[in-house]
Scaffold this motif. Structure first.
Motif, PDB file in Angstrom:
ATOM      1  N   MET A  53      -4.810  -1.177   6.134  1.00  8.24           N
ATOM      2  CA  MET A  53      -4.614  -1.104   4.686  1.00  8.24           C
ATOM      3  C   MET A  53      -3.884  -2.350   4.214  1.00  8.24           C
ATOM      4  SD  MET A  53      -3.894   2.809   3.639  1.00  8.24           S
ATOM      5  CE  MET A  53      -2.538   3.219   4.704  1.00  8.24           C
ATOM      6  N   ASN A  54      -4.243  -2.823   3.047  1.00  7.27           N
ATOM      7  CA  ASN A  54      -3.632  -4.000   2.463  1.00  7.27           C
ATOM      8  C   ASN A  54      -2.635  -3.552   1.397  1.00  7.27           C
ATOM      9  OD1 ASN A  54      -3.026  -6.273   0.920  1.00  7.27           O
ATOM     10  ND2 ASN A  54      -4.986  -7.216   1.389  1.00  7.27           N
ATOM     11  N   THR A  55      -1.365  -3.892   1.596  1.00  7.60           N
ATOM     12  CA  THR A  55      -0.305  -3.478   0.668  1.00  7.60           C
ATOM     13  C   THR A  55       0.124  -4.604  -0.266  1.00  7.60           C
ATOM     14  OG1 THR A  55       1.361  -4.025   2.317  1.00  7.60           O
ATOM     15  CG2 THR A  55       0.588  -1.749   2.291  1.00  7.60           C
ATOM     16  N   PRO A 101       8.840  -3.172   7.612  1.00  7.86           N
ATOM     17  CA  PRO A 101       7.863  -3.118   8.703  1.00  7.86           C
ATOM     18  C   PRO A 101       7.713  -1.686   9.222  1.00  7.86           C
ATOM     19  CG  PRO A 101       9.399  -4.919   9.042  1.00  7.86           C
ATOM     20  CD  PRO A 101       9.924  -4.109   7.889  1.00  7.86           C
ATOM     21  N   TRP A 102       6.514  -1.320   9.625  1.00  6.97           N
ATOM     22  CA  TRP A 102       6.247   0.038  10.099  1.00  6.97           C
ATOM     23  C   TRP A 102       7.107   0.397  11.299  1.00  6.97           C
ATOM     24  CZ3 TRP A 102       4.485   0.767  15.039  1.00  6.97           C
ATOM     25  CH2 TRP A 102       3.884  -0.310  15.672  1.00  6.97           C
ATOM     26  N   LEU A 137       9.245   3.848  11.910  1.00  6.90           N
ATOM     27  CA  LEU A 137       8.966   4.649  13.094  1.00  6.90           C
ATOM     28  C   LEU A 137      10.240   4.867  13.908  1.00  6.90           C
ATOM     29  CD1 LEU A 137       6.918   6.103  14.871  1.00  6.90           C
ATOM     30  CD2 LEU A 137       6.442   3.907  15.969  1.00  6.90           C
ATOM     31  N   GLU A 138      11.037   3.816  14.057  1.00 12.37           N
ATOM     32  CA  GLU A 138      12.285   3.955  14.815  1.00 12.37           C
ATOM     33  C   GLU A 138      13.226   4.949  14.138  1.00 12.37           C
ATOM     34  OE1 GLU A 138      15.208   1.361  17.534  1.00 12.37           O
ATOM     35  OE2 GLU A 138      14.225   0.302  15.887  1.00 12.37           O
ATOM     36  N   LEU A 141      -0.205   2.342   0.493  1.00 12.07           N
ATOM     37  CA  LEU A 141       1.204   2.271   0.858  1.00 12.07           C
ATOM     38  C   LEU A 141       1.402   2.750   2.286  1.00 12.07           C
ATOM     39  CD1 LEU A 141       4.011   1.576  -0.095  1.00 12.07           C
ATOM     40  CD2 LEU A 141       4.234   3.905  -0.958  1.00 12.07           C
ATOM     41  N   CYS A 142       1.868   1.862   3.102  1.00 12.32           N
ATOM     42  CA  CYS A 142       2.197   2.159   4.485  1.00 12.32           C
ATOM     43  C   CYS A 142       3.188   1.080   4.908  1.00 12.32           C
ATOM     44  CB  CYS A 142       0.950   2.144   5.370  1.00 12.32           C
ATOM     45  SG  CYS A 142       0.077   0.574   5.340  1.00 12.32           S
ATOM     46  N   GLY A 143       3.738   1.204   6.083  1.00 12.87           N
ATOM     47  CA  GLY A 143       4.669   0.188   6.555  1.00 12.87           C
ATOM     48  C   GLY A 143       4.011  -1.180   6.633  1.00 12.87           C
TER      49      GLY A 143
END
Length: 103
Positions: free
Chosen positions: A69-71, A83-84, A88-89, A18-20
């Motif tokens: 990483m594959n989500t 989107p990551w 981040l923003e 799990l990541c953006g």
């Protein structure tokens, strides 16, 4: 966690990354941070990026060529991920607000 707990039926099991959403590298990630910080008028000591090729750094360990990483599994089972860059923003603006409050 709320997404998993609110799912109907038994929760799927296994390992989920799990990541953006999207991919980037450390250089582009830093460039995005610099741009966002400038837009937010967030004071940073670093104001420009500097390209340092990975092969010029003696890291002492072998690094994979691609460590993204594959989500897909998480998205299939639960929901799409933002989107990551959006996360981040949001972080940059939240940090700026906290720093301003503490001045």
């Amino acid at each position: 966690v709320n997404i998993i707990l609110s799912s109907k039926g038994p929760a799927p099991y296994g390992i989920y990354h799990l990541c953006g959403h999207g991919t980037t590298n450390w250089f582009d990630y830093a460039r995005v941070i610099l741009k966002m910080a400038a837009r937010a008028k967030y004071p940073l000591k670093a104001t420009q990026d500097c390209v340092i090729p990975t092969k010029t750094i003696d890291q002492g360990v072998k690094r994979p060529m691609n460590s993204a990483m594959n989500t897909d599994k998480f998205c299939r089972e639960f929901t799409n991920i933002r989107p990551w860059e959006e996360d981040l923003e949001q972080l940059v603006w939240n940090l700026k607000d906290k720093i301003v409050q503490n001045l």
